[in-house]
Design an enzyme around this catalytic site. Structure first.
Site, PDB file in Angstrom:
ATOM      1  N   HIS A  36      -3.114  -3.249  -3.846  1.00 29.50           N
ATOM      2  CA  HIS A  36      -3.368  -3.255  -2.403  1.00 29.50           C
ATOM      3  C   HIS A  36      -2.968  -4.587  -1.778  1.00 29.50           C
ATOM      4  O   HIS A  36      -2.789  -5.576  -2.475  1.00 29.50           O
ATOM      5  CB  HIS A  36      -4.859  -3.022  -2.141  1.00 29.50           C
ATOM      6  CG  HIS A  36      -5.713  -4.085  -2.770  1.00 29.50           C
ATOM      7  ND1 HIS A  36      -6.055  -4.052  -4.108  1.00 29.50           N
ATOM      8  CD2 HIS A  36      -6.246  -5.230  -2.275  1.00 29.50           C
ATOM      9  CE1 HIS A  36      -6.775  -5.125  -4.394  1.00 29.50           C
ATOM     10  NE2 HIS A  36      -6.897  -5.851  -3.301  1.00 29.50           N
ATOM     11  N   HIS A  52      -0.197 -10.499   0.345  1.00 33.63           N
ATOM     12  CA  HIS A  52       0.278 -10.361  -1.039  1.00 33.63           C
ATOM     13  C   HIS A  52      -0.333  -9.151  -1.733  1.00 33.63           C
ATOM     14  O   HIS A  52      -1.314  -8.580  -1.256  1.00 33.63           O
ATOM     15  CB  HIS A  52      -0.073 -11.621  -1.831  1.00 33.63           C
ATOM     16  CG  HIS A  52      -1.549 -11.812  -2.012  1.00 33.63           C
ATOM     17  ND1 HIS A  52      -2.355 -12.343  -1.035  1.00 33.63           N
ATOM     18  CD2 HIS A  52      -2.376 -11.504  -3.043  1.00 33.63           C
ATOM     19  CE1 HIS A  52      -3.619 -12.382  -1.465  1.00 33.63           C
ATOM     20  NE2 HIS A  52      -3.659 -11.872  -2.685  1.00 33.63           N
TER      21      HIS A  52
END
Lengths: 170, 170
Positions: free
Chosen positions: B34, B116
């Site tokens: 995620h 990220h």
């Protein structure tokens, strides 16, 4: 892509189920505790908008679902899966029916819908025999309302990711 | 209750990230791969409608997000977390800003938002040193659009369940 449609019970009840699942459920890490409304089905990712549109319509027509858990039971000898059994009710049955109607694949793996939350699976017969007595003797009584269903897809490692939530607003 | 707000990339990219996470990420089983939009925050369950209303408004104002992954990087020496770095863009930054504005808790754990996808964490310094060279040399180039964000809550075992999906429709 493999999809599934489930209800997630409250955090509190998921925590209770996980206390067993941690020890006894081979799929513990793949998905949080849940009530399966439609078993894993394969569907072309391209046609996903068809599925999500249908789910929106179904969700709008169905009110929140009452989950009334009243005992621990087993699917043995069909399988060594042990579960919290949920009292059948009209809304649950109607949701299940709708999810086996086109545009969804209509083939059923099991002829009867037994709403449940799995707490043990992938056990050997001996393991199952060891723990079923103690688990079915556990007194269980839990009731809650769930106001949403979730469409999930399966990753290559066997775990499930939520694609979309549908609020039951009927 | 602990909540978090994330984007899930496509199944294909999640599978790619999981090939590393399986080996290197201590949280591998807790959540699918995620992009964190808002770090874990504590919020009274009673006030959840406040949060979901705010998320609906934010989602309506933001268009789908472009995720442009261009390299592997590390937070070392702050931590031994290794990640796929995503190019900053206006929509991502604006979503992050909105999710640190009331009614959400506004305190930030990190002063700068570095979008990220984590692929390694909980490594010892020695393990980090062992694998960082090989991972940062891996050529990475992946671009996709994500049209939804997810509100999750954390169970007692550390894993995360999706509460609701919000479609980015701005």
């Amino acid at each position: 892509m493999n999809y599934g449609i489930v209800l997630f019970p409250s955090k509190k009840f998921q925590d209770t189920a996980n206390a067993y699942r941690r020890r006894y459920d081979a799929h513990y890490a793949n998905i949080p505790p849940h009530v399966t409304l439609k078993e894993s089905f394969n569907f072309d990712e391209e046609n996903l908008p068809l599925i999500t549109r249908a789910l929106r319509t179904i969700a709008k027509k169905h009110p929140p679902v009452v989950i009334d858990i009243y005992k621990v039971d087993t699917f043995y000898p069909q399988s060594t899966t042990i579960f919290y059994k949920i009292k059948e009710n009209e809304t649950l049955q109607s949701l299940n029916d709708a999810l086996y109607t086109e545009p969804f694949p209509t083939e059923k793996e099991h002829s009867v819908f037994v709403p449940h939350v799995t707490i043990a699976q992938g056990l050997s017969k001996a393991e199952h025999a060891d723990i079923i007595g103690q688990l079915t003797m556990t007194e269980v009584s839990h009731r809650e309302e769930i106001d949403r269903m979730q469409l999930l897809y399966q990753l290559e490692n066997g775990s499930w990711t939520v694609y979309e939530t549908f609020l039951l607003e009927g």
